[in-house]
Each structure stands twice: as structure tokens, then as C-alpha cells.
Design a protein around this motif. Structure first.
Motif, PDB file in Angstrom:
ATOM      1  N   SER A  67      27.600  11.336 -84.812  1.00 27.13           N
ATOM      2  CA  SER A  67      28.358  12.571 -84.994  1.00 27.13           C
ATOM      3  C   SER A  67      28.780  13.205 -83.674  1.00 27.13           C
ATOM      4  N   GLU A  68      27.965  13.107 -82.617  1.00 24.82           N
ATOM      5  CA  GLU A  68      28.336  13.683 -81.330  1.00 24.82           C
ATOM      6  C   GLU A  68      29.595  13.017 -80.784  1.00 24.82           C
ATOM      7  N   GLU A  69      29.654  11.704 -80.853  1.00 25.18           N
ATOM      8  CA  GLU A  69      30.832  10.982 -80.366  1.00 25.18           C
ATOM      9  C   GLU A  69      32.049  11.288 -81.233  1.00 25.18           C
ATOM     10  N   VAL A  70      31.856  11.387 -82.526  1.00 27.15           N
ATOM     11  CA  VAL A  70      32.957  11.697 -83.437  1.00 27.15           C
ATOM     12  C   VAL A  70      33.508  13.089 -83.142  1.00 27.15           C
ATOM     13  N   VAL A  71      32.627  14.041 -82.888  1.00 29.45           N
ATOM     14  CA  VAL A  71      33.052  15.410 -82.562  1.00 29.45           C
ATOM     15  C   VAL A  71      33.872  15.406 -81.284  1.00 29.45           C
ATOM     16  N   LEU A  72      33.410  14.691 -80.255  1.00 33.15           N
ATOM     17  CA  LEU A  72      34.157  14.619 -78.999  1.00 33.15           C
ATOM     18  C   LEU A  72      35.526  13.985 -79.214  1.00 33.15           C
ATOM     19  N   ARG A  73      35.575  12.894 -79.949  1.00 35.22           N
ATOM     20  CA  ARG A  73      36.858  12.231 -80.222  1.00 35.22           C
ATOM     21  C   ARG A  73      37.799  13.171 -80.981  1.00 35.22           C
TER      22      ARG A  73
ATOM     23  N   ARG B 267      37.834  16.457 -80.936  1.00 39.81           N
ATOM     24  CA  ARG B 267      38.299  17.531 -80.045  1.00 39.81           C
ATOM     25  C   ARG B 267      39.443  17.050 -79.159  1.00 39.81           C
ATOM     26  N   TYR B 268      39.302  15.859 -78.620  1.00 37.70           N
ATOM     27  CA  TYR B 268      40.376  15.332 -77.777  1.00 37.70           C
ATOM     28  C   TYR B 268      41.618  15.007 -78.593  1.00 37.70           C
ATOM     29  N   GLU B 269      41.426  14.569 -79.830  1.00 38.57           N
ATOM     30  CA  GLU B 269      42.581  14.312 -80.690  1.00 38.57           C
ATOM     31  C   GLU B 269      43.333  15.608 -80.977  1.00 38.57           C
ATOM     32  N   VAL B 270      42.608  16.684 -81.253  1.00 40.59           N
ATOM     33  CA  VAL B 270      43.240  17.984 -81.501  1.00 40.59           C
ATOM     34  C   VAL B 270      43.992  18.452 -80.260  1.00 40.59           C
ATOM     35  N   ALA B 271      43.392  18.286 -79.080  1.00 33.62           N
ATOM     36  CA  ALA B 271      44.074  18.660 -77.831  1.00 33.62           C
ATOM     37  C   ALA B 271      45.351  17.857 -77.658  1.00 33.62           C
ATOM     38  N   SER B 272      45.303  16.578 -77.977  1.00 31.75           N
ATOM     39  CA  SER B 272      46.473  15.723 -77.845  1.00 31.75           C
ATOM     40  C   SER B 272      47.575  16.127 -78.831  1.00 31.75           C
ATOM     41  N   ILE B 273      47.193  16.428 -80.053  1.00 34.48           N
ATOM     42  CA  ILE B 273      48.174  16.844 -81.066  1.00 34.48           C
ATOM     43  C   ILE B 273      48.815  18.174 -80.664  1.00 34.48           C
ATOM     44  N   ALA B 274      47.991  19.127 -80.213  1.00 34.22           N
ATOM     45  CA  ALA B 274      48.531  20.417 -79.777  1.00 34.22           C
ATOM     46  C   ALA B 274      49.492  20.233 -78.605  1.00 34.22           C
ATOM     47  N   ASN B 275      49.132  19.366 -77.668  1.00 34.62           N
ATOM     48  CA  ASN B 275      49.997  19.076 -76.534  1.00 34.62           C
ATOM     49  C   ASN B 275      51.332  18.493 -77.000  1.00 34.62           C
TER      50      ASN B 275
ATOM     51  N   LEU C  48      42.549  10.008 -70.546  1.00 39.80           N
ATOM     52  CA  LEU C  48      41.614   9.635 -69.495  1.00 39.80           C
ATOM     53  C   LEU C  48      40.368  10.522 -69.542  1.00 39.80           C
ATOM     54  N   ALA C  49      40.551  11.818 -69.724  1.00 44.23           N
ATOM     55  CA  ALA C  49      39.406  12.730 -69.809  1.00 44.23           C
ATOM     56  C   ALA C  49      38.502  12.356 -70.973  1.00 44.23           C
ATOM     57  N   ARG C  50      39.098  12.004 -72.103  1.00 36.73           N
ATOM     58  CA  ARG C  50      38.298  11.601 -73.264  1.00 36.73           C
ATOM     59  C   ARG C  50      37.485  10.358 -72.954  1.00 36.73           C
ATOM     60  N   ARG C  51      38.121   9.367 -72.349  1.00 39.35           N
ATOM     61  CA  ARG C  51      37.406   8.122 -72.037  1.00 39.35           C
ATOM     62  C   ARG C  51      36.267   8.366 -71.054  1.00 39.35           C
ATOM     63  N   VAL C  52      36.525   9.155 -70.019  1.00 40.15           N
ATOM     64  CA  VAL C  52      35.484   9.455 -69.031  1.00 40.15           C
ATOM     65  C   VAL C  52      34.351  10.231 -69.683  1.00 40.15           C
ATOM     66  N   HIS C  53      34.680  11.220 -70.475  1.00 36.39           N
ATOM     67  CA  HIS C  53      33.675  12.042 -71.152  1.00 36.39           C
ATOM     68  C   HIS C  53      32.797  11.178 -72.058  1.00 36.39           C
TER      69      HIS C  53
END
Length: 91
Positions: free
Chosen positions: A9-15, A17-25, A68-73
Motif C-alpha cells: 500500500s505504501e508504494e501504491v500510495v506513492l505511485r 500521488r505522482y500520477e495525480v501530479a502528472s495528470i494535474a500538470n 524522474l522524481a517518482r522513480r527516485v522516490h
């Protein structure tokens, strides 16, 4: 030291969050280019339209920065930040 299992669940939550940031962008990029295009119909607003194009173009550079930030995180957390191919989920 905790054991981290990829896909938890921790990894899914991080993924997510980054997906939402990407969609908003992506939505903001579309908005800047749409408004900028409309502003080009009038000569008096073309300058503002040009600036919206510049903002949208700069924001296109944010897309790979989010990935890149998502992958590093994820890699720092012990996940599969760049280990598996994610073409369908690579936002």
C-alpha cells in the motif's frame, strides 16, 4: 529495519500521488495552450497568449521531472522505481 514488499500500500500510495501530479500538470498544460490559442485571435491579447505558450512549454519540462522524481522516490523507499517496465503506468 522494516521489510518492504513492492506493490504494498505504501508504494501504491506513492505511485498514485505522482500520477495525480502528472495528470494535474497535463491539464494545466492543456489549459495554458488553449487559452493562449484563444488569445491569439485578437491582436491586442497576442502578447498574453505568447506568455501562456511559454508557460505551457516550460511546463512540458515538468512532465519528465515528475517521472524522474517518482522513480527516485520509489527506489529510495526500496520499491521498483525503475526496475520494471511501466509503459502503461508511466505518467
Amino acid at each position: 529495519m522494516a521489510l518492504h514488499v513492492p506493490g504494498t500500500s505504501e508504494e501504491v500510495v506513492l505511485r498514485d500521488r505522482y500520477e495525480v501530479a502528472s495528470i494535474a500538470n497535463d491539464l494545466l498544460i492543456a489549459l495554458w495552450f488553449l487559452i493562449g490559442s484563444i488569445l491569439f485571435f485578437q491582436e491586442s491579447t497576442a502578447y498574453a497568449g505568447t506568455w501562456l505558450f511559454v508557460i505551457g512549454s516550460a511546463q512540458l519540462g515538468i512532465r519528465p521531472a515528475i517521472r524522474l522524481a517518482r522513480r527516485v522516490h520509489l527506489r529510495r523507499r526500496g520499491g521498483q522505481g525503475g526496475q520494471r517496465h511501466e509503459s502503461g503506468d508511466d505518467f
